[in-house]
Design a protein around this motif. Sequence first.
Motif, PDB file in Angstrom:
ATOM      1  N   GLU A   3      43.203 -31.531 -70.294  1.00  0.00           N
ATOM      2  CA  GLU A   3      43.297 -32.107 -68.950  1.00  0.00           C
ATOM      3  C   GLU A   3      42.846 -31.060 -67.935  1.00  0.00           C
ATOM      4  O   GLU A   3      43.300 -29.923 -67.958  1.00  0.00           O
ATOM      5  N   VAL A   4      41.935 -31.445 -67.058  1.00  0.00           N
ATOM      6  CA  VAL A   4      41.474 -30.536 -66.009  1.00  0.00           C
ATOM      7  C   VAL A   4      42.118 -30.936 -64.688  1.00  0.00           C
ATOM      8  O   VAL A   4      42.670 -32.022 -64.564  1.00  0.00           O
ATOM      9  N   GLN A   5      42.041 -30.038 -63.724  1.00  0.00           N
ATOM     10  CA  GLN A   5      42.728 -30.275 -62.468  1.00  0.00           C
ATOM     11  C   GLN A   5      41.780 -30.223 -61.282  1.00  0.00           C
ATOM     12  O   GLN A   5      40.685 -29.685 -61.361  1.00  0.00           O
ATOM     13  N   LEU A  36      31.205 -31.406 -55.702  1.00  0.00           N
ATOM     14  CA  LEU A  36      32.341 -31.471 -54.774  1.00  0.00           C
ATOM     15  C   LEU A  36      32.052 -32.424 -53.625  1.00  0.00           C
ATOM     16  O   LEU A  36      32.956 -33.087 -53.122  1.00  0.00           O
ATOM     17  N   ASN A  37      30.809 -32.478 -53.202  1.00  0.00           N
ATOM     18  CA  ASN A  37      30.459 -33.261 -52.021  1.00  0.00           C
ATOM     19  C   ASN A  37      30.110 -34.710 -52.329  1.00  0.00           C
ATOM     20  O   ASN A  37      30.097 -35.545 -51.419  1.00  0.00           O
ATOM     21  N   LEU A  38      29.819 -35.035 -53.587  1.00  0.00           N
ATOM     22  CA  LEU A  38      29.454 -36.412 -53.931  1.00  0.00           C
ATOM     23  C   LEU A  38      30.522 -37.159 -54.719  1.00  0.00           C
ATOM     24  O   LEU A  38      30.501 -38.389 -54.776  1.00  0.00           O
ATOM     25  N   ALA A  39      31.433 -36.445 -55.352  1.00  0.00           N
ATOM     26  CA  ALA A  39      32.528 -37.059 -56.121  1.00  0.00           C
ATOM     27  C   ALA A  39      32.033 -38.037 -57.180  1.00  0.00           C
ATOM     28  O   ALA A  39      32.648 -39.069 -57.418  1.00  0.00           O
ATOM     29  N   LEU A  40      30.931 -37.701 -57.824  1.00  0.00           N
ATOM     30  CA  LEU A  40      30.398 -38.545 -58.895  1.00  0.00           C
ATOM     31  C   LEU A  40      30.909 -38.066 -60.248  1.00  0.00           C
ATOM     32  O   LEU A  40      31.257 -36.896 -60.417  1.00  0.00           O
ATOM     33  N   ARG A  41      30.922 -38.965 -61.218  1.00  0.00           N
ATOM     34  CA  ARG A  41      31.179 -38.552 -62.592  1.00  0.00           C
ATOM     35  C   ARG A  41      30.013 -37.669 -63.020  1.00  0.00           C
ATOM     36  O   ARG A  41      28.892 -37.830 -62.548  1.00  0.00           O
ATOM     37  N   ILE A  42      30.277 -36.757 -63.950  1.00  0.00           N
ATOM     38  CA  ILE A  42      29.262 -35.776 -64.341  1.00  0.00           C
ATOM     39  C   ILE A  42      27.999 -36.451 -64.884  1.00  0.00           C
ATOM     40  O   ILE A  42      26.890 -35.994 -64.623  1.00  0.00           O
ATOM     41  N   HIS A 134      35.237 -32.910 -64.635  1.00  0.00           N
ATOM     42  CA  HIS A 134      35.925 -33.821 -63.707  1.00  0.00           C
ATOM     43  C   HIS A 134      36.559 -33.086 -62.524  1.00  0.00           C
ATOM     44  O   HIS A 134      36.994 -33.728 -61.564  1.00  0.00           O
ATOM     45  N   SER A 135      36.633 -31.767 -62.599  1.00  0.00           N
ATOM     46  CA  SER A 135      37.304 -31.000 -61.537  1.00  0.00           C
ATOM     47  C   SER A 135      36.661 -31.216 -60.174  1.00  0.00           C
ATOM     48  O   SER A 135      37.358 -31.264 -59.163  1.00  0.00           O
ATOM     49  N   MET A 136      35.352 -31.372 -60.135  1.00  0.00           N
ATOM     50  CA  MET A 136      34.660 -31.552 -58.849  1.00  0.00           C
ATOM     51  C   MET A 136      35.091 -32.866 -58.199  1.00  0.00           C
ATOM     52  O   MET A 136      35.434 -32.911 -57.016  1.00  0.00           O
ATOM     53  N   ARG A 137      35.069 -33.929 -58.973  1.00  0.00           N
ATOM     54  CA  ARG A 137      35.436 -35.266 -58.493  1.00  0.00           C
ATOM     55  C   ARG A 137      36.910 -35.307 -58.090  1.00  0.00           C
ATOM     56  O   ARG A 137      37.273 -35.847 -57.046  1.00  0.00           O
ATOM     57  N   LYS A 138      37.764 -34.718 -58.927  1.00  0.00           N
ATOM     58  CA  LYS A 138      39.190 -34.679 -58.632  1.00  0.00           C
ATOM     59  C   LYS A 138      39.460 -33.867 -57.370  1.00  0.00           C
ATOM     60  O   LYS A 138      40.310 -34.245 -56.557  1.00  0.00           O
TER      61      LYS A 138
END
Length: 186
Positions: A3-5, A36-42, A134-138
């Motif tokens: 699990e990532v945060q 970080l700025n787009l919140a897209l899935r990788i 997923h850390s960027m989106r989260k």
Amino acid sequence: MAEVQAVKEPDTIRLVSHLLTRHHSQQMADIWNIGLNLALRISDLLSIKFSDIEEDRLVLREQKTGKHANIQLNPKALQIIHRIKEEHPSHIYLFQSYRNKQAINRSPRPLTRRAVSKALGTIGEEIKLPLGTHSMRKTRGYHLYKSTKDIARVMKMLRHSSEGVTLRYIGLTQEEVDKDFKELEL
């Protein structure tokens, strides 16, 4: 898969970008900052083509859900995108693989999820924070929620259909919810 945060501290967000540049490449730091700025899935982030960018908007169909995403690009994302395009005018993908010898003799492809995951994982180990793709989106979702307290807005940005999923996804803990109730007196 561990699990990532979300990265909750702004200084840590900047530190991750710095360490990615220093230990991996500017391209990995660009993935972090754009992510970080787009919140897209990788999968969607890595598949962005320059042709998907129309002036100051990114228009694409999400691979996982098939939903249409039409995202306004903020100044930071636009600055990074323009720099990448200027440095690599012949590239098709925003994050095109170009460093390894096999990439030279094949049709253009984006960087792999595995490469990004590995880079983020090593930085996460260094700073003692579980990081992954997923850390960027989260992180984007977490900070939007913290600044607005509007879970519906976060759900819309992440294109989620459930508040519970969104709250769990951004890592909002019961302690944080309790603190919000305690601090806000009407």
